[in-house]
Write a protein that holds these residues in place. Structure first.
Motif, PDB file in Angstrom:
ATOM      1  N   ALA A 233      22.691 -21.971  -7.154  1.00 40.00           N
ATOM      2  CA  ALA A 233      21.875 -23.069  -7.687  1.00 40.00           C
ATOM      3  C   ALA A 233      22.769 -24.127  -8.334  1.00 40.00           C
ATOM      4  O   ALA A 233      22.575 -25.336  -8.144  1.00 40.00           O
ATOM      5  N   LYS A 234      23.789 -23.641  -9.048  1.00 39.09           N
ATOM      6  CA  LYS A 234      24.701 -24.568  -9.727  1.00 39.09           C
ATOM      7  C   LYS A 234      25.501 -25.383  -8.707  1.00 39.09           C
ATOM      8  O   LYS A 234      25.609 -26.601  -8.794  1.00 39.09           O
ATOM      9  N   GLU A 235      26.042 -24.649  -7.703  1.00 35.34           N
ATOM     10  CA  GLU A 235      26.887 -25.326  -6.713  1.00 35.34           C
ATOM     11  C   GLU A 235      26.145 -26.458  -6.002  1.00 35.34           C
ATOM     12  O   GLU A 235      26.707 -27.511  -5.738  1.00 35.34           O
TER      13      GLU A 235
ATOM     14  N   ALA B  26      14.576 -22.939  -5.387  1.00 28.43           N
ATOM     15  CA  ALA B  26      14.971 -23.583  -4.118  1.00 28.43           C
ATOM     16  C   ALA B  26      15.914 -22.664  -3.341  1.00 28.43           C
ATOM     17  O   ALA B  26      15.810 -22.531  -2.116  1.00 28.43           O
ATOM     18  N   ILE B  27      16.820 -22.013  -4.073  1.00 30.47           N
ATOM     19  CA  ILE B  27      17.749 -21.076  -3.418  1.00 30.47           C
ATOM     20  C   ILE B  27      16.955 -19.911  -2.817  1.00 30.47           C
ATOM     21  O   ILE B  27      17.171 -19.520  -1.661  1.00 30.47           O
ATOM     22  N   TRP B  28      16.031 -19.394  -3.584  1.00 30.83           N
ATOM     23  CA  TRP B  28      15.216 -18.266  -3.127  1.00 30.83           C
ATOM     24  C   TRP B  28      14.475 -18.646  -1.830  1.00 30.83           C
ATOM     25  O   TRP B  28      14.413 -17.874  -0.882  1.00 30.83           O
ATOM     26  N   LYS B  29      13.954 -19.871  -1.816  1.00 28.37           N
ATOM     27  CA  LYS B  29      13.225 -20.333  -0.621  1.00 28.37           C
ATOM     28  C   LYS B  29      14.176 -20.453   0.590  1.00 28.37           C
ATOM     29  O   LYS B  29      13.828 -20.087   1.705  1.00 28.37           O
ATOM     30  N   ALA B  30      15.353 -20.970   0.327  1.00 32.75           N
ATOM     31  CA  ALA B  30      16.343 -21.117   1.416  1.00 32.75           C
ATOM     32  C   ALA B  30      16.704 -19.735   1.979  1.00 32.75           C
ATOM     33  O   ALA B  30      16.790 -19.540   3.192  1.00 32.75           O
ATOM     34  N   ILE B  31      16.883 -18.778   1.060  1.00 27.92           N
ATOM     35  CA  ILE B  31      17.225 -17.412   1.487  1.00 27.92           C
ATOM     36  C   ILE B  31      16.097 -16.838   2.342  1.00 27.92           C
ATOM     37  O   ILE B  31      16.322 -16.189   3.365  1.00 27.92           O
TER      38      ILE B  31
END
Ligand code: BTN
Length: 326
Positions: A24-26, A33-38
């Motif tokens: 998320a930081k990067e 949003a990261i969870w959704k992308a995964i």
């Protein structure tokens, strides 16, 4: 796209936990949003394990096609500088031919995980199961005559052979004109298609299609085909091999303005030509032709001696059968 960036990071750290917080930081997005992308990446077939309160692990066997990973190993000026990666397509050659060619840059490369109607030479199908190979097409706009198309195929065979040999501990052979073999089985096929201007007979563009079997070989062709995995290549990374093929291709492609280069390419080609001195059956000459292979002419034609002892130069067609050495 965020999911491609996330996949890139997971690929780099394959087999290890990457935390959601770091991702998320990067990419300056929320953890959600990261969870959704995964979630999307998993739905696309990536083997990603979510470790509660910790992060995500991409399992070691994954070998995703990623333009960023290809770019990391790319040393070219123009070949592969525009890259399009597709999950599935009928045929990458066909796809390139359907683009707005005149506005597309030379060197544009289309790569797919899977082809549903992969084209081989002489109207055959090139079986292209998902993620078990490299299926790619390069757009070229060379100033050459149609009759030189054959030499492009020869260049490509040399480029792919060199790329494979430079990454893996595998030495390959070439069967005139466009097949790369490993221990008597086909590892790679090349299909060059060209469009010609009617008045000048010069080439408007060419599409060089390369199909390399990397993983499991389809059941139907196991007797005649092999793959890098079967040949014992370890740590296969399609991205790395694609970049090296593109690097080697740009190097050999300089041949048509460089006579020395042309000589070098022919030498590389001849040294891998395993049909030299062998009796073969050649298709595409009307009736199949039985002949003994003598070598390759400087223009790429196959030099053979037919059954009447006559020397013939074969510029088209293909070797259908190679007799066992006696
Ligand atoms: C042959 O072995 O006869 C040639 C095979 C060429 C296969 C490649 S895979 C990428 C590109 N797209 C196609 O449809 N064919 C070529």
């Amino acid at each position: 796209m965020l999911k491609d960036d996330v996949l890139y990071v997971l690929e780099k750290d394959k087999g290890n936990i990457v935390t959601g917080g770091n991702l998320a930081k990067e990419f300056a997005v929320s953890r959600t949003a990261i969870w959704k992308a995964i979630k999307v990446l998993k739905e696309e077939g990536n083997e990603i394990i979510s470790v509660p309160n910790s992060g995500y692990v991409l399992m070691g066997a994954s070998d995703n096609l990623l333009s960023r990973s290809i770019g990391e190993n790319l040393k070219t000026e123009f070949i592969g500088r525009d890259i399009l990666i597709l999950k599935t397509v009928h045929s990458t050659n066909q796809y390139v031919k359907g683009l707005d060619i005149y506005n597309a840059r030379e060197g544009l490369t289309v790569i797919a995980d899977e082809q549903t109607q992969g084209k081989g030479r002489r109207g055959r199908e090139f079986l292209s199961p998902s993620r078990e190979g490299i299926y790619m097409s390069i757009l070229l706009k060379p100033e050459m005559l149609l009759k030189d198309t054959q030499f492009l195929t020869i260049c490509t065979a040399v480029a792919v052979s060199k790329a494979i040999e430079s990454i893996y501990d595998i030495y390959v052979d070439i069967k005139w004109v466009n097949d790369i073999y490993y221990k008597g089985k086909k590892l790679c096929g090349i299909l060059t298609e060209a469009a010609v201007s009617a008045e000048s007979q010069s080439m408007e563009y060419a599409v060089v299609g390369i199909g390399i079997n990397t993983g499991e070989v389809p059941y139907e062709i196991r007797d005649i085909a092999t793959s890098l995995e079967e040949a014992g290549a370890s740590k296969i990374s399609r991205n790395k091999l694609i970049a090296e093929v593109l690097n080697c291709f740009e190097d050999v492609y300089a041949y048509y303005s460089d006579e020395m280069k042309k000589k070098e390419i022919l030498e590389e080609y001849r040294k891998r030509l395993f049909v030299n001195g062998r009796k073969v059956l050649i298709a595409g000459q009307g009736e199949d032709l039985k002949a003994l292979v003598i070598g390759i002419k400087d223009d790429g034609a196959l030099i053979v001696k037919d059954e009447n002892g006559e020397i013939r130069y074969i510029i088209s067609g293909e070797i259908k059968k190679v007799e066992e050495e006696s």
